[in-house]
Motif scaffolding. Structure first.
Motif, PDB file in Angstrom:
ATOM      1  N   GLY A  15       0.799  -1.225   0.000  1.00 58.70           N
ATOM      2  CA  GLY A  15       0.000   0.000   0.000  1.00 58.70           C
ATOM      3  C   GLY A  15       0.828   1.270   0.000  1.00 58.70           C
ATOM      4  N   GLU A  16       0.191   2.364  -0.383  1.00 57.42           N
ATOM      5  CA  GLU A  16       0.845   3.672  -0.455  1.00 57.42           C
ATOM      6  C   GLU A  16       0.108   4.702   0.396  1.00 57.42           C
ATOM      7  OE1 GLU A  16       1.697   1.082  -3.578  1.00 57.42           O
ATOM      8  OE2 GLU A  16      -0.211   2.180  -3.512  1.00 57.42           O
ATOM      9  N   SER A  17       0.801   5.789   0.662  1.00 54.24           N
ATOM     10  CA  SER A  17       0.255   6.854   1.504  1.00 54.24           C
ATOM     11  C   SER A  17      -1.080   7.375   0.997  1.00 54.24           C
ATOM     12  CB  SER A  17       1.259   8.007   1.589  1.00 54.24           C
ATOM     13  OG  SER A  17       0.730   9.094   2.307  1.00 54.24           O
ATOM     14  N   HIS A  18      -1.197   7.565  -0.334  1.00 55.16           N
ATOM     15  CA  HIS A  18      -2.410   8.121  -0.911  1.00 55.16           C
ATOM     16  C   HIS A  18      -3.129   7.127  -1.819  1.00 55.16           C
ATOM     17  CE1 HIS A  18      -2.092  12.540   0.198  1.00 55.16           C
ATOM     18  NE2 HIS A  18      -1.043  11.966   0.742  1.00 55.16           N
ATOM     19  N   GLY A  19      -2.815   5.864  -1.646  1.00 56.42           N
ATOM     20  CA  GLY A  19      -3.534   4.833  -2.374  1.00 56.42           C
ATOM     21  C   GLY A  19      -4.834   4.492  -1.676  1.00 56.42           C
ATOM     22  N   LYS A  20      -5.478   3.436  -2.129  1.00 55.11           N
ATOM     23  CA  LYS A  20      -6.779   3.059  -1.562  1.00 55.11           C
ATOM     24  C   LYS A  20      -6.645   2.498  -0.163  1.00 55.11           C
ATOM     25  CE  LYS A  20     -10.995   0.474  -2.611  1.00 55.11           C
ATOM     26  NZ  LYS A  20     -11.698  -0.386  -3.604  1.00 55.11           N
ATOM     27  N   LYS A 113      16.031   4.765  -9.331  1.00 58.10           N
ATOM     28  CA  LYS A 113      16.011   3.306  -9.211  1.00 58.10           C
ATOM     29  C   LYS A 113      14.924   2.666 -10.075  1.00 58.10           C
ATOM     30  CE  LYS A 113      15.708  -0.469  -5.830  1.00 58.10           C
ATOM     31  NZ  LYS A 113      16.945  -1.131  -6.285  1.00 58.10           N
ATOM     32  N   TYR A 114      13.703   3.246 -10.032  1.00 58.07           N
ATOM     33  CA  TYR A 114      12.564   2.601 -10.692  1.00 58.07           C
ATOM     34  C   TYR A 114      12.120   3.278 -11.987  1.00 58.07           C
ATOM     35  CZ  TYR A 114      12.251   0.198  -6.219  1.00 58.07           C
ATOM     36  OH  TYR A 114      12.541  -0.539  -5.116  1.00 58.07           O
ATOM     37  N   GLY A 115      12.584   4.500 -12.201  1.00 59.87           N
ATOM     38  CA  GLY A 115      12.159   5.225 -13.395  1.00 59.87           C
ATOM     39  C   GLY A 115      10.764   5.804 -13.268  1.00 59.87           C
ATOM     40  N   ILE A 116      10.168   5.680 -12.091  1.00 58.43           N
ATOM     41  CA  ILE A 116       8.825   6.190 -11.820  1.00 58.43           C
ATOM     42  C   ILE A 116       8.684   6.336 -10.309  1.00 58.43           C
ATOM     43  CG2 ILE A 116       7.823   3.864 -11.690  1.00 58.43           C
ATOM     44  CD1 ILE A 116       5.258   5.017 -12.912  1.00 58.43           C
ATOM     45  N   ARG A 117       7.861   7.274  -9.885  1.00 61.70           N
ATOM     46  CA  ARG A 117       7.591   7.413  -8.453  1.00 61.70           C
ATOM     47  C   ARG A 117       6.192   7.953  -8.246  1.00 61.70           C
ATOM     48  NH1 ARG A 117       8.216  12.938  -6.405  1.00 61.70           N
ATOM     49  NH2 ARG A 117       9.120  14.269  -8.021  1.00 61.70           N
ATOM     50  N   ASP A 118       5.630   7.597  -7.111  1.00 69.85           N
ATOM     51  CA  ASP A 118       4.335   8.123  -6.694  1.00 69.85           C
ATOM     52  C   ASP A 118       4.619   9.349  -5.843  1.00 69.85           C
ATOM     53  OD1 ASP A 118       1.875   8.696  -5.605  1.00 69.85           O
ATOM     54  OD2 ASP A 118       1.406   6.627  -5.039  1.00 69.85           O
ATOM     55  N   TYR A 119       4.400  10.526  -6.411  1.00 62.01           N
ATOM     56  CA  TYR A 119       4.743  11.759  -5.701  1.00 62.01           C
ATOM     57  C   TYR A 119       3.724  12.135  -4.624  1.00 62.01           C
ATOM     58  CZ  TYR A 119       1.319  13.808  -8.927  1.00 62.01           C
ATOM     59  OH  TYR A 119       0.168  14.073  -9.635  1.00 62.01           O
ATOM     60  N   ARG A 120       2.593  11.442  -4.577  1.00 59.64           N
ATOM     61  CA  ARG A 120       1.548  11.770  -3.600  1.00 59.64           C
ATOM     62  C   ARG A 120       1.980  11.312  -2.198  1.00 59.64           C
ATOM     63  NH1 ARG A 120      -3.054   8.164  -5.766  1.00 59.64           N
ATOM     64  NH2 ARG A 120      -1.239   6.778  -5.589  1.00 59.64           N
ATOM     65  N   GLY A 121       2.597  12.226  -1.477  1.00 58.09           N
ATOM     66  CA  GLY A 121       3.037  11.899  -0.129  1.00 58.09           C
ATOM     67  C   GLY A 121       4.202  10.945  -0.078  1.00 58.09           C
ATOM     68  N   GLY A 122       4.827  10.699  -1.220  1.00 56.35           N
ATOM     69  CA  GLY A 122       5.960   9.789  -1.264  1.00 56.35           C
ATOM     70  C   GLY A 122       5.580   8.362  -1.583  1.00 56.35           C
ATOM     71  N   GLY A 123       4.269   8.088  -1.714  1.00 56.64           N
ATOM     72  CA  GLY A 123       3.849   6.734  -2.072  1.00 56.64           C
ATOM     73  C   GLY A 123       4.297   5.706  -1.060  1.00 56.64           C
ATOM     74  N   ARG A 124       5.062   4.741  -1.540  1.00 54.17           N
ATOM     75  CA  ARG A 124       5.531   3.647  -0.691  1.00 54.17           C
ATOM     76  C   ARG A 124       6.588   4.107   0.308  1.00 54.17           C
ATOM     77  NH1 ARG A 124       3.880  -0.667   1.696  1.00 54.17           N
ATOM     78  NH2 ARG A 124       5.310  -2.406   1.745  1.00 54.17           N
ATOM     79  N   SER A 125       7.281   5.201   0.020  1.00 51.83           N
ATOM     80  CA  SER A 125       8.334   5.679   0.915  1.00 51.83           C
ATOM     81  C   SER A 125       7.782   6.500   2.080  1.00 51.83           C
ATOM     82  CB  SER A 125       9.359   6.523   0.134  1.00 51.83           C
ATOM     83  OG  SER A 125       8.777   7.745  -0.307  1.00 51.83           O
ATOM     84  N   ALA A 132       0.806  -0.493   8.760  1.00 52.42           N
ATOM     85  CA  ALA A 132       0.719  -1.936   8.554  1.00 52.42           C
ATOM     86  C   ALA A 132       1.656  -2.679   9.495  1.00 52.42           C
ATOM     87  CB  ALA A 132       1.048  -2.271   7.098  1.00 52.42           C
ATOM     88  N   ARG A 133       2.830  -2.102   9.745  1.00 50.92           N
ATOM     89  CA  ARG A 133       3.786  -2.723  10.664  1.00 50.92           C
ATOM     90  C   ARG A 133       3.237  -2.757  12.088  1.00 50.92           C
ATOM     91  NH1 ARG A 133       9.858  -0.740   9.358  1.00 50.92           N
ATOM     92  NH2 ARG A 133       9.598   0.123   7.259  1.00 50.92           N
ATOM     93  N   VAL A 134       2.579  -1.675  12.480  1.00 52.57           N
ATOM     94  CA  VAL A 134       2.035  -1.618  13.841  1.00 52.57           C
ATOM     95  C   VAL A 134       0.950  -2.665  14.027  1.00 52.57           C
ATOM     96  CG1 VAL A 134       0.727  -0.175  15.475  1.00 52.57           C
ATOM     97  CG2 VAL A 134       2.679   0.781  14.237  1.00 52.57           C
ATOM     98  N   ALA A 135       0.122  -2.859  12.998  1.00 50.09           N
ATOM     99  CA  ALA A 135      -0.913  -3.893  13.076  1.00 50.09           C
ATOM    100  C   ALA A 135      -0.276  -5.274  13.241  1.00 50.09           C
ATOM    101  CB  ALA A 135      -1.786  -3.859  11.828  1.00 50.09           C
ATOM    102  N   ALA A 136       0.750  -5.562  12.439  1.00 50.97           N
ATOM    103  CA  ALA A 136       1.443  -6.842  12.539  1.00 50.97           C
ATOM    104  C   ALA A 136       2.186  -6.961  13.861  1.00 50.97           C
ATOM    105  CB  ALA A 136       2.418  -6.998  11.376  1.00 50.97           C
TER     106      ALA A 136
END
Length: 358
Positions: A15-20, A113-125, A132-136
């Motif tokens: 998941g990403e910061s601004h994804g679903k 690295k990837y040639g593409i990035r999700d600029y919305r809040g950094g996406g995966r970064s 998700a880590r806290v839930a786990a």
């Protein structure tokens, strides 16, 4: 891209910061553990945004849904999937940096690295991934609870303001008594004021979170390359904004002589103990039964509400200004993240240790 941690108690986040949505699949969790949904939700609420004046104003309930791996209130031993849906994305806040690199962010490195990035809040970064880590990690805590292992963390420094007491001198039951999660109420007030003043100046500041693990049995840790402290270090350094990790005496130990630093053994009630604990509960990369303690340093948040020089994807000089909603200091929300990663390491190491001898 590596999104998986652990060997037996293994998590894969997505998941990403601004994804679903954000989520995690936990594989290797033993069957029969009481699945306490209220506890997991409480852990998520300790990390969620918008909880106080010193955190981002983004509003997310961070409520989760269980997709698999739980039946009649207990874990089944099959993969457990948890999902957290995003509710308060404002992707337009990031349109101004769609082709610009924010200083000290992952924008440039992800693009290269990837040639593409999700600029919305950094996406995966984005640090939002840590939900998700806290839930786990909450699930790992439920497993550790069956073993009597207790994991805690607290804020011990913000900027130049630091606690002058060790964890043994503090009342750890008061960690949640203030919005900073610092068990010294007077120092907490000073730190909160510093963060608030920093926020008003449209700037950010860093801090330190102290992590603790009590009642850890002897024997956790896998020499030579999967030492317990090495795994804890890897786990902590995988958290967004972390710049340093030390355990036990850490860097201060270099100022001591071996005769001062060595933890001498003695026996009490049939159990081997140490007179001191400069080792931080770990010797030879293996837990020795004493308290495990360490410190994690968090840098100032990279997004500031001031103009900064940068370049765009074409290599042209540009000015970048922060917009949107961001933390002036991350440490209060980092406390449950540090706890979660500690729990994940210990749960995995405990399960691995079951194969060490007959």
């Amino acid at each position: 891209m590596s999104n998986t941690y652990g060997n037996i108690f293994k998590i894969s986040t997505f998941g990403e910061s601004h994804g679903k949505a954000l989520g995690v699949v936990v594989d290797g969790c033993p069957a029969g553990i009481d699945f306490d949904e209220l506890f997991i939700q409480q852990e998520l609420e300790r990390r969620k945004p918008g909880q106080s004046k010193i955190t981002t104003h983004r509003k997310e309930a961070d409520s989760f849904q269980v997709l698999s791996g739980v039946f009649e209130g207990k874990t089944t031993g099959t993969p457990i999937a948890l999902v957290i849906f995003n509710e308060d994305q404002r992707s337009k806040d990031y349109s101004h940096i769609a082709d610009k690199y924010r200083p000290s962010h992952a924008d440039f490195t992800y693009t290269e690295k990837y040639g593409i990035r999700d600029y919305r809040g950094g996406g995966r970064s984005s640090a939002r991934e840590t939900a998700a880590r806290v839930a786990a990690g909450a699930l790992a805590k439920l497993y550790l609870k069956t073993l009597g292992i207790d994991v805690k963390a607290y804020v011990s420094q913000v900027g130049p303001i630091k606690l002058d007491k060790s964890y043994k001198e503090l009342d750890l039951n008061t960690i949640e008594d203030n919005i900073l999660r610092c068990p010294d109420q007077d120092k907490a007030a000073e730190m909160i004021e510093l963060i608030d003043q920093t926020r008003k100046k449209q700037d950010t500041i860093g801090g330190i979170v102290t992590g603790l693990a009590f009642h850890v049995p002897v024997g956790l840790g896998e020499p030579v390359f999967d030492k317990l402290h090495a795994e804890l270090g890897k786990a902590m350094l995988s958290i967004n904004a972390v710049k340093g990790f030390e355990y036990g005496s850490g860097f201060d130990g270099v100022e001591m002589y071996g005769s001062e630093h060595n933890d001498e053994f003695y026996v009490e009630d049939g159990r081997v103990k140490t007179k001191t604990n400069f080792s931080g509960g770990i010797q030879g990369g293996i837990s020795n039964g004493q308290d495990i303690y360490f410190r994690v340093a968090f840098k100032p948040v990279a997004t500031i509400m001031k103009d900064q020089d940068s370049v765009n994807e074409s290599g042209e000089a540009v000015t970048v200004s922060g917009k949107g909603r961001h933390d002036p200091c991350v440490v209060s929300r980092a406390v449950p993240i540090v706890e979660a990663m500690t729990a994940l390491v210990l749960a995995d190491m405990h399960l691995r240790n079951k194969s060490s001898k007959i």
